[in-house]
Design a protein around this motif. Structure first.
Motif, mmCIF file in Angstrom:
data_model
loop_
_atom_site.group_PDB
_atom_site.id
_atom_site.type_symbol
_atom_site.label_atom_id
_atom_site.label_comp_id
_atom_site.label_asym_id
_atom_site.label_seq_id
_atom_site.Cartn_x
_atom_site.Cartn_y
_atom_site.Cartn_z
ATOM 1 N N ARG A 4 5.951 -5.555 7.091
ATOM 2 C CA ARG A 4 5.150 -4.022 7.261
ATOM 3 C C ARG A 4 3.709 -4.116 6.495
ATOM 4 N NH1 ARG A 4 8.624 -0.466 9.174
ATOM 5 N NH2 ARG A 4 10.763 -0.761 8.806
ATOM 6 N N HIS A 6 -0.429 -3.888 6.564
ATOM 7 C CA HIS A 6 -1.344 -2.896 6.356
ATOM 8 C C HIS A 6 -2.584 -3.606 6.344
ATOM 9 C CE1 HIS A 6 2.547 -1.199 4.941
ATOM 10 N NE2 HIS A 6 1.970 -0.263 5.034
ATOM 11 N N TYR A 36 2.746 -1.661 1.554
ATOM 12 C CA TYR A 36 2.014 -0.502 1.317
ATOM 13 C C TYR A 36 1.390 -0.464 -0.373
ATOM 14 C CZ TYR A 36 0.077 4.291 0.952
ATOM 15 O OH TYR A 36 -0.694 5.454 0.938
ATOM 16 N N ALA A 39 -1.619 -2.325 -0.578
ATOM 17 C CA ALA A 39 -2.578 -1.828 0.351
ATOM 18 C C ALA A 39 -3.241 -0.747 -0.351
ATOM 19 C CB ALA A 39 -2.164 -1.631 1.643
ATOM 20 N N ILE A 60 -6.388 3.050 5.232
ATOM 21 C CA ILE A 60 -5.211 2.194 5.215
ATOM 22 C C ILE A 60 -4.376 2.322 6.698
ATOM 23 C CG2 ILE A 60 -2.677 1.265 4.512
ATOM 24 C CD1 ILE A 60 -3.647 2.761 1.877
ATOM 25 N N HIS A 62 -1.662 1.018 9.164
ATOM 26 C CA HIS A 62 -0.181 0.487 9.144
ATOM 27 C C HIS A 62 0.102 -0.299 10.539
ATOM 28 C CE1 HIS A 62 1.021 3.647 6.100
ATOM 29 N NE2 HIS A 62 0.055 4.039 6.638
#
Length: 81
Positions: A4, A6, A36, A39, A60, A62
């Motif tokens: 995931r 970022h 996350y 980030a 930020i 995604h």
């Protein structure tokens, strides 16, 4: 396990009530982060560093939401880009 990613980036806006950058060549790319939490930490550090300039904003993005791993191709791949 799905990554995931970022992206944290920012710069000076034309107007603080919009998200239009004054000069896209001056956008500050802070980095790409694996989760996350990291980030958010980077975003917070940059936001606090530039708190005295009301026109500076950091965001930020995604990156993991931009690519659907289940789809065969993306719209840009279909266009040949």
């Amino acid at each position: 396990m799905t990554q995931r990613l970022h992206l944290v980036f920012g710069g000076e806006l034309v107007d603080p009530s919009t998200t239009t950058f004054r000069n896209v060549d001056d956008i500050h790319v802070v980095g790409i982060f694996p989760d996350y939490a990291s980030a958010h930490s980077a975003w917070k550090a940059e936001a606090q560093r530039t708190v005295d300039n009301a026109h500076m904003r950091y965001f930020i993005a995604h990156l993991h939401r931009l690519r659907d791993e289940e789809a065969g191709t993306s719209s840009t791949e279909e266009l040949g880009h």
